[in-house]
Write a protein that holds these residues in place. Structure first.
Motif, PDB file in Angstrom:
ATOM      1  N   PRO A 130      -7.197   5.584   1.075  1.00 12.65           N
ATOM      2  CA  PRO A 130      -5.505   4.773   0.675  1.00 12.65           C
ATOM      3  C   PRO A 130      -4.537   6.055   0.152  1.00 12.65           C
ATOM      4  CG  PRO A 130      -7.254   3.472  -0.074  1.00 12.65           C
ATOM      5  CD  PRO A 130      -8.179   4.541   0.166  1.00 12.65           C
ATOM      6  N   ARG A 131      -3.643   5.949   0.679  1.00 12.78           N
ATOM      7  CA  ARG A 131      -2.634   7.333   0.381  1.00 12.78           C
ATOM      8  C   ARG A 131      -2.350   7.167  -1.264  1.00 12.78           C
ATOM      9  NH1 ARG A 131       2.766   6.761   1.831  1.00 12.78           N
ATOM     10  NH2 ARG A 131       2.313   4.560   2.120  1.00 12.78           N
ATOM     11  N   THR A 132      -2.548   6.157  -1.873  1.00 10.06           N
ATOM     12  CA  THR A 132      -2.493   6.088  -3.308  1.00 10.06           C
ATOM     13  C   THR A 132      -3.670   6.278  -4.257  1.00 10.06           C
ATOM     14  OG1 THR A 132      -2.483   3.551  -3.573  1.00 10.06           O
ATOM     15  CG2 THR A 132      -0.098   4.600  -3.291  1.00 10.06           C
ATOM     16  N   SER A 133      -4.911   6.751  -3.482  1.00 13.83           N
ATOM     17  CA  SER A 133      -6.015   6.871  -4.232  1.00 13.83           C
ATOM     18  C   SER A 133      -6.025   8.015  -5.313  1.00 13.83           C
ATOM     19  CB  SER A 133      -7.083   7.342  -3.213  1.00 13.83           C
ATOM     20  OG  SER A 133      -7.137   6.244  -2.215  1.00 13.83           O
ATOM     21  N   ILE A 134      -5.257   8.957  -5.406  1.00  9.51           N
ATOM     22  CA  ILE A 134      -5.078   9.857  -6.248  1.00  9.51           C
ATOM     23  C   ILE A 134      -3.478  10.327  -6.272  1.00  9.51           C
ATOM     24  CG2 ILE A 134      -7.212  10.764  -5.923  1.00  9.51           C
ATOM     25  CD1 ILE A 134      -5.893  13.145  -4.205  1.00  9.51           C
ATOM     26  N   ASP A 135      -3.125  10.786  -7.526  1.00  9.65           N
ATOM     27  CA  ASP A 135      -1.818  11.221  -7.693  1.00  9.65           C
ATOM     28  C   ASP A 135      -1.711  12.684  -7.824  1.00  9.65           C
ATOM     29  OD1 ASP A 135       0.920  11.507  -8.325  1.00  9.65           O
ATOM     30  OD2 ASP A 135       0.825  10.635 -10.192  1.00  9.65           O
ATOM     31  N   GLU A 139       4.464  12.655  -2.642  1.00 16.08           N
ATOM     32  CA  GLU A 139       4.250  11.589  -1.645  1.00 16.08           C
ATOM     33  C   GLU A 139       3.370  12.290  -0.370  1.00 16.08           C
ATOM     34  OE1 GLU A 139       5.927   8.111   0.813  1.00 16.08           O
ATOM     35  OE2 GLU A 139       7.297   9.283  -0.547  1.00 16.08           O
ATOM     36  N   GLU A 141       1.590  11.368   3.365  1.00 18.16           N
ATOM     37  CA  GLU A 141       1.495  10.370   4.620  1.00 18.16           C
ATOM     38  C   GLU A 141       0.338   9.980   4.783  1.00 18.16           C
ATOM     39  OE1 GLU A 141       3.711  12.208   7.770  1.00 18.16           O
ATOM     40  OE2 GLU A 141       5.833  11.232   6.853  1.00 18.16           O
ATOM     41  N   LEU A 143      -4.319  10.547   3.582  1.00 22.88           N
ATOM     42  CA  LEU A 143      -5.026  11.188   2.275  1.00 22.88           C
ATOM     43  C   LEU A 143      -6.510  11.077   2.943  1.00 22.88           C
ATOM     44  CD1 LEU A 143      -5.219  12.446  -0.408  1.00 22.88           C
ATOM     45  CD2 LEU A 143      -5.707  10.187  -1.309  1.00 22.88           C
ATOM     46  N   TYR A 150      -9.901  17.309  -1.610  1.00 20.72           N
ATOM     47  CA  TYR A 150      -8.799  16.405  -0.894  1.00 20.72           C
ATOM     48  C   TYR A 150      -8.017  16.953   0.052  1.00 20.72           C
ATOM     49  CZ  TYR A 150     -10.349  12.673  -4.345  1.00 20.72           C
ATOM     50  OH  TYR A 150     -11.154  12.031  -5.262  1.00 20.72           O
ATOM     51  N   GLY A 152      -4.422  16.198   1.895  1.00 18.73           N
ATOM     52  CA  GLY A 152      -3.100  15.263   1.766  1.00 18.73           C
ATOM     53  C   GLY A 152      -2.281  15.957   2.617  1.00 18.73           C
ATOM     54  N   ASN A 169      -2.730  17.964 -14.031  1.00 23.52           N
ATOM     55  CA  ASN A 169      -2.997  16.818 -13.184  1.00 23.52           C
ATOM     56  C   ASN A 169      -4.048  17.370 -12.103  1.00 23.52           C
ATOM     57  OD1 ASN A 169      -2.789  14.252 -12.002  1.00 23.52           O
ATOM     58  ND2 ASN A 169      -1.046  15.055 -10.750  1.00 23.52           N
TER      59      ASN A 169
END
Length: 268
Positions: A130-135, A139, A141, A143, A150, A152, A169
């Motif tokens: 899922p695109r929001t798995s990590i920050d 943004e 599109e 991941l 990773y 992205g 981070n």
């Protein structure tokens, strides 16, 4: 086994990799050891050299073994360091198609060609997340879990260039690094690579990321691609699919040769 070149134990070659000039490339020191000393000794020299990752190799009865250390810790694979080693060992490859690194069996082999040194790296399977798995502070599109790192995918190259990483981070991620990539015109690919967990906020020229990048971009751009690492010097790298491996090539400039004047780990 090839007839290895006359680079003795304790001798080193300082190289700049993937750049057209010394300052554009990624630096590494390629040093031959007689046997593996304590890790602390290798780490001490890597910290002293301050070249990102130092490349240590051993020519034993089983064959070629290689290890890499940043100024913070050992790293499992360093593409520019491996390519520098292929350049240093190239005179030995006349009658040998490729040399497999025995402690990275199935993951890394070195080649020497008339056009320059090459690496053969194992393909990197990608698992979409899922695109929001990590920050990571930008943004994405898409991941992917790319094993060591990773991956992205960013909307465009301008957004990729504007991105300003947060070291704390990124260091908190549960993988060594984060690759960010974007299309670079109709035929090109741009990327950046961050690995603060091992002491490298942003890598200038990272050949070890190409298997993951090839795995994603080959779907839309083909099996032979040029990548622009836009981390200050716009370094160009080339990757190509070759069966179950990825062939990585680029320029290596051998800057200087020398000999250590003291054994690794000595205190006097």
């Amino acid at each position: 086994m090839p007839e290895w070149p006359l680079i003795g134990c304790g001798e080193f070659v300082w190289c700049s990799v993937f750049g057209e000039t010394l300052l554009d490339g990624n630096a590494t020191l390629v040093l031959r050891v007689a046997d593996w000393p304590e890790d602390a000794a290798l780490l001490e020299l890597a910290r002293f050299t301050q070249v990102g990752e130092s490349t240590f190799f051993l020519l034993g009865e089983a064959g070629l073994e290689v290890r890499w250390f940043s100024h913070k810790q050992e790293v499992p694979l360093c593409g520019h360091g491996a390519l520098a080693l292929a350049s240093v060992l190239a005179p030995s490859f006349d009658d040998v198609d490729e040399v497999e690194v025995v402690n990275l069996k199935g993951r890394l082999a070195l080649r020497a060609r008339a056009q320059g040194p090459e690496l053969l790296l194992a393909r990197t399977p990608l698992r979409e997340l899922p695109r929001t798995s990590i920050d990571v502070g930008i943004e994405v599109e898409a991941l992917f879990d790319a094993g060591r790192d990773y991956l992205g995918v960013v909307s465009d190259v301008d957004a990729l260039a504007r991105y300003r990483p947060d070291p704390l981070n990124l260091a908190a991620l549960d993988k060594i690094g984060c690759i960010l990539t974007a299309p670079d015109g109709p035929d090109g690919v741009a990327f950046r690579f961050f690995a603060p967990r091992v002491g490298i906020l942003e890598d200038r020229a990272s050949g070890s990321t190409l298997p993951a990048l090839m795995e994603f971009w080959r779907r839309s751009k083909g099996d032979s691609l040029r990548f622009r690492q836009c981390s200050g010097a716009s370094v160009m790298l080339h990757g190509a699919m070759q069966g179950d491996r990825v062939r990585v090539s680029g320029k290596v400039i051998q800057v200087a040769r020398g000999t250590l004047l003291r054994e690794l780990g000595t205190r006097s």
